[in-house]
Motif scaffolding. Structure first.
Motif, PDB file in Angstrom:
ATOM      1  N   UNK A 131      50.021 -40.091  -3.710  1.00 60.48           N
ATOM      2  CA  UNK A 131      48.576 -40.220  -3.924  1.00 60.48           C
ATOM      3  C   UNK A 131      48.088 -41.663  -3.895  1.00 60.48           C
ATOM      4  N   UNK A 132      49.006 -42.633  -4.078  1.00 59.21           N
ATOM      5  CA  UNK A 132      48.615 -44.045  -4.041  1.00 59.21           C
ATOM      6  C   UNK A 132      48.971 -44.712  -2.712  1.00 59.21           C
ATOM      7  N   UNK A 133      49.374 -43.920  -1.747  1.00 55.54           N
ATOM      8  CA  UNK A 133      49.735 -44.476  -0.447  1.00 55.54           C
ATOM      9  C   UNK A 133      48.500 -44.919   0.320  1.00 55.54           C
ATOM     10  N   UNK A 134      48.707 -45.718   1.352  1.00 50.43           N
ATOM     11  CA  UNK A 134      47.587 -46.187   2.173  1.00 50.43           C
ATOM     12  C   UNK A 134      46.884 -45.019   2.855  1.00 50.43           C
ATOM     13  N   UNK A 135      47.667 -44.013   3.230  1.00 54.86           N
ATOM     14  CA  UNK A 135      47.084 -42.829   3.871  1.00 54.86           C
ATOM     15  C   UNK A 135      46.096 -42.139   2.935  1.00 54.86           C
ATOM     16  N   UNK A 136      46.506 -41.964   1.672  1.00 48.25           N
ATOM     17  CA  UNK A 136      45.631 -41.309   0.704  1.00 48.25           C
ATOM     18  C   UNK A 136      44.426 -42.181   0.396  1.00 48.25           C
ATOM     19  N   UNK A 137      44.648 -43.484   0.268  1.00 48.70           N
ATOM     20  CA  UNK A 137      43.549 -44.409  -0.026  1.00 48.70           C
ATOM     21  C   UNK A 137      42.497 -44.372   1.069  1.00 48.70           C
ATOM     22  N   UNK A 138      42.935 -44.353   2.308  1.00 47.85           N
ATOM     23  CA  UNK A 138      42.006 -44.280   3.435  1.00 47.85           C
ATOM     24  C   UNK A 138      41.217 -42.973   3.406  1.00 47.85           C
ATOM     25  N   UNK A 139      41.922 -41.879   3.119  1.00 48.24           N
ATOM     26  CA  UNK A 139      41.282 -40.563   3.055  1.00 48.24           C
ATOM     27  C   UNK A 139      40.234 -40.516   1.946  1.00 48.24           C
ATOM     28  N   UNK A 140      40.583 -41.016   0.758  1.00 46.40           N
ATOM     29  CA  UNK A 140      39.648 -41.014  -0.358  1.00 46.40           C
ATOM     30  C   UNK A 140      38.460 -41.931  -0.089  1.00 46.40           C
ATOM     31  N   UNK A 141      38.703 -43.043   0.587  1.00 48.65           N
ATOM     32  CA  UNK A 141      37.601 -43.955   0.919  1.00 48.65           C
ATOM     33  C   UNK A 141      36.605 -43.273   1.847  1.00 48.65           C
ATOM     34  N   UNK A 142      37.124 -42.476   2.781  1.00 47.90           N
ATOM     35  CA  UNK A 142      36.243 -41.747   3.684  1.00 47.90           C
ATOM     36  C   UNK A 142      35.383 -40.747   2.949  1.00 47.90           C
ATOM     37  N   UNK A 143      35.962 -40.105   1.927  1.00 49.37           N
ATOM     38  CA  UNK A 143      35.188 -39.148   1.125  1.00 49.37           C
ATOM     39  C   UNK A 143      34.130 -39.868   0.315  1.00 49.37           C
ATOM     40  N   UNK A 144      34.480 -41.004  -0.274  1.00 53.09           N
ATOM     41  CA  UNK A 144      33.513 -41.768  -1.070  1.00 53.09           C
ATOM     42  C   UNK A 144      32.344 -42.229  -0.213  1.00 53.09           C
ATOM     43  N   UNK A 145      32.626 -42.520   1.026  1.00 58.36           N
ATOM     44  CA  UNK A 145      31.553 -43.000   1.909  1.00 58.36           C
ATOM     45  C   UNK A 145      30.489 -41.935   2.149  1.00 58.36           C
ATOM     46  N   UNK A 146      30.860 -40.661   1.946  1.00 60.86           N
ATOM     47  CA  UNK A 146      29.896 -39.572   2.168  1.00 60.86           C
ATOM     48  C   UNK A 146      29.223 -39.117   0.879  1.00 60.86           C
ATOM     49  N   UNK A 147      29.588 -39.721  -0.258  1.00 63.17           N
ATOM     50  CA  UNK A 147      29.004 -39.337  -1.542  1.00 63.17           C
ATOM     51  C   UNK A 147      28.444 -40.590  -2.220  1.00 63.17           C
ATOM     52  N   UNK A 148      27.160 -40.764  -2.139  1.00 61.32           N
ATOM     53  CA  UNK A 148      26.526 -41.991  -2.644  1.00 61.32           C
ATOM     54  C   UNK A 148      26.540 -42.088  -4.159  1.00 61.32           C
ATOM     55  N   UNK A 149      26.779 -40.969  -4.870  1.00 62.93           N
ATOM     56  CA  UNK A 149      26.756 -41.030  -6.337  1.00 62.93           C
ATOM     57  C   UNK A 149      28.041 -41.600  -6.914  1.00 62.93           C
ATOM     58  N   UNK A 150      29.063 -41.797  -6.095  1.00 66.02           N
ATOM     59  CA  UNK A 150      30.350 -42.264  -6.605  1.00 66.02           C
ATOM     60  C   UNK A 150      30.202 -43.598  -7.306  1.00 66.02           C
ATOM     61  N   UNK A 151      30.740 -43.705  -8.519  1.00 72.26           N
ATOM     62  CA  UNK A 151      30.596 -44.914  -9.328  1.00 72.26           C
ATOM     63  C   UNK A 151      31.754 -45.885  -9.176  1.00 72.26           C
ATOM     64  N   UNK A 152      32.805 -45.431  -8.530  1.00 68.83           N
ATOM     65  CA  UNK A 152      33.977 -46.300  -8.428  1.00 68.83           C
ATOM     66  C   UNK A 152      33.700 -47.431  -7.431  1.00 68.83           C
ATOM     67  N   UNK A 153      34.334 -48.555  -7.711  1.00 66.19           N
ATOM     68  CA  UNK A 153      34.164 -49.713  -6.821  1.00 66.19           C
ATOM     69  C   UNK A 153      34.934 -49.500  -5.534  1.00 66.19           C
TER      70      UNK A 153
END
Length: 299
Positions: free
Chosen positions: A277-299
């Protein structure tokens, strides 16, 4: 008719005995005599085990259940139940209790819908499955992996990775068992129906609300199995297994035309392993999801 030993035992003692029985023991206890059968419902047994017992007894009186046992007998394979659970717990410690007990205690001959760790990982196409003995899709339980799902929490306005076990897959949907330790998440089944978002849960699980109509939740493992069995019985009404062609190779004989299947490769398992879950692959995937959800509070 009471045996001499049974006649000497007070109800309180029999109920105390029931507390120490596993599922198979309780099933057997109900068959001893009418007295024991009547006492089992009053025993102080673990709620998850009682839920399984109630479901098993409902199955046992279904004509469809008895007609579908031949396929299970022909296709089951041995596996070490304790080792299977240990492999999952090593990846994430909070297995839902109903699921854990089901793996450890459920009679393998009572498996329904092809959902069982002791059945092979095979993918059956819709046109080749009867929906009763064999359902279309793939049983992934034979491969004990805790995978990474994404949860877009619309109540708290956050996005996070959560652990889940892929149960069943079809081209148009996936079924996940959520194993996250939090009470409002643990043990729920998530059914996701959009291809590129089938590992993304969106909504508010604390309120049992999902964002999209093509997704749905089931509250617990046995509730999921009950839903599955209801669908199987409905399919059986339309199929009439007693007179249908033997396309599934049941009733002790081989099918005239064996049902074709493929064995899916493990790399096709939806979802990245939780241990990555902390791999670069997962990080990239999660970043893509965050980009589609403007309410996300994480940096």
């Amino acid at each position: 008719m009471k045996t001499s030993v049974d006649a000497e035992l007070p109800n309180e003692m029999i109920l105390r005995i029931f507390q120490y029985l596993d599922l198979q023991g309780l099933i057997t206890a109900r068959l001893v005599n009418q007295r024991w059968r009547g006492l089992v419902p009053f025993a102080e047994i673990e709620e998850a085990r009682k839920t399984m017992l109630d479901f098993y007894m409902d199955l046992s009186v279904s004509p469809t259940f008895h007609r579908t046992r031949e396929w299970v007998k022909k296709n089951r394979k041995s596996f070490n139940r304790e080792t299977y659970i240990l492999k999952l717990v090593a990846q994430y410690p909070s297995l839902p209790e109903e699921y854990r007990l089901w793996v450890l205690e459920w009679p393998e001959i009572a498996v329904i819908g092809g959902v069982w760790p002791g059945l092979a990982r095979r993918a059956y196409l819709k046109e080749h499955a009867d929906g009763v003995n064999i359902r279309p899709g793939t049983n992934w339980l034979s491969y004990p992996q805790v995978s990474t799902m994404a949860y877009a929490d619309f109540h708290n306005q956050t996005i996070e990775a959560i652990p889940g076990i892929l149960i069943w897959s079809q081209p148009d949907y996936l079924t996940w068992l959520i194993v996250d330790e939090r009470k409002h998440l643990n043990g729920k089944l998530f059914h996701s129906g959009i291809t590129e978002y089938r590992h993304l849960l969106e909504g508010s699980l604390g309120e049992n609300k999902l964002q999209h109509p093509y997704d749905r939740l089931t509250p617990s493992w046995i509730a999921y199995l009950r839903e599955l069995w209801k669908a199987i019985e409905e399919a059986d009404k339309g199929l009439n297994l007693a007179s249908a062609p033997n396309k599934c190779g049941v009733n002790g004989t081989e099918a005239a035309t064996p049902i074709p299947f493929v064995i899916p490769e493990v790399q096709h398992l939806a979802g990245i392993a939780w241990k990555r879950r902390n791999s670069s692959e997962t990080t990239t995937w999660m970043s893509g999801i965050r980009a589609t959800h403007s309410f996300d509070r994480e940096e």
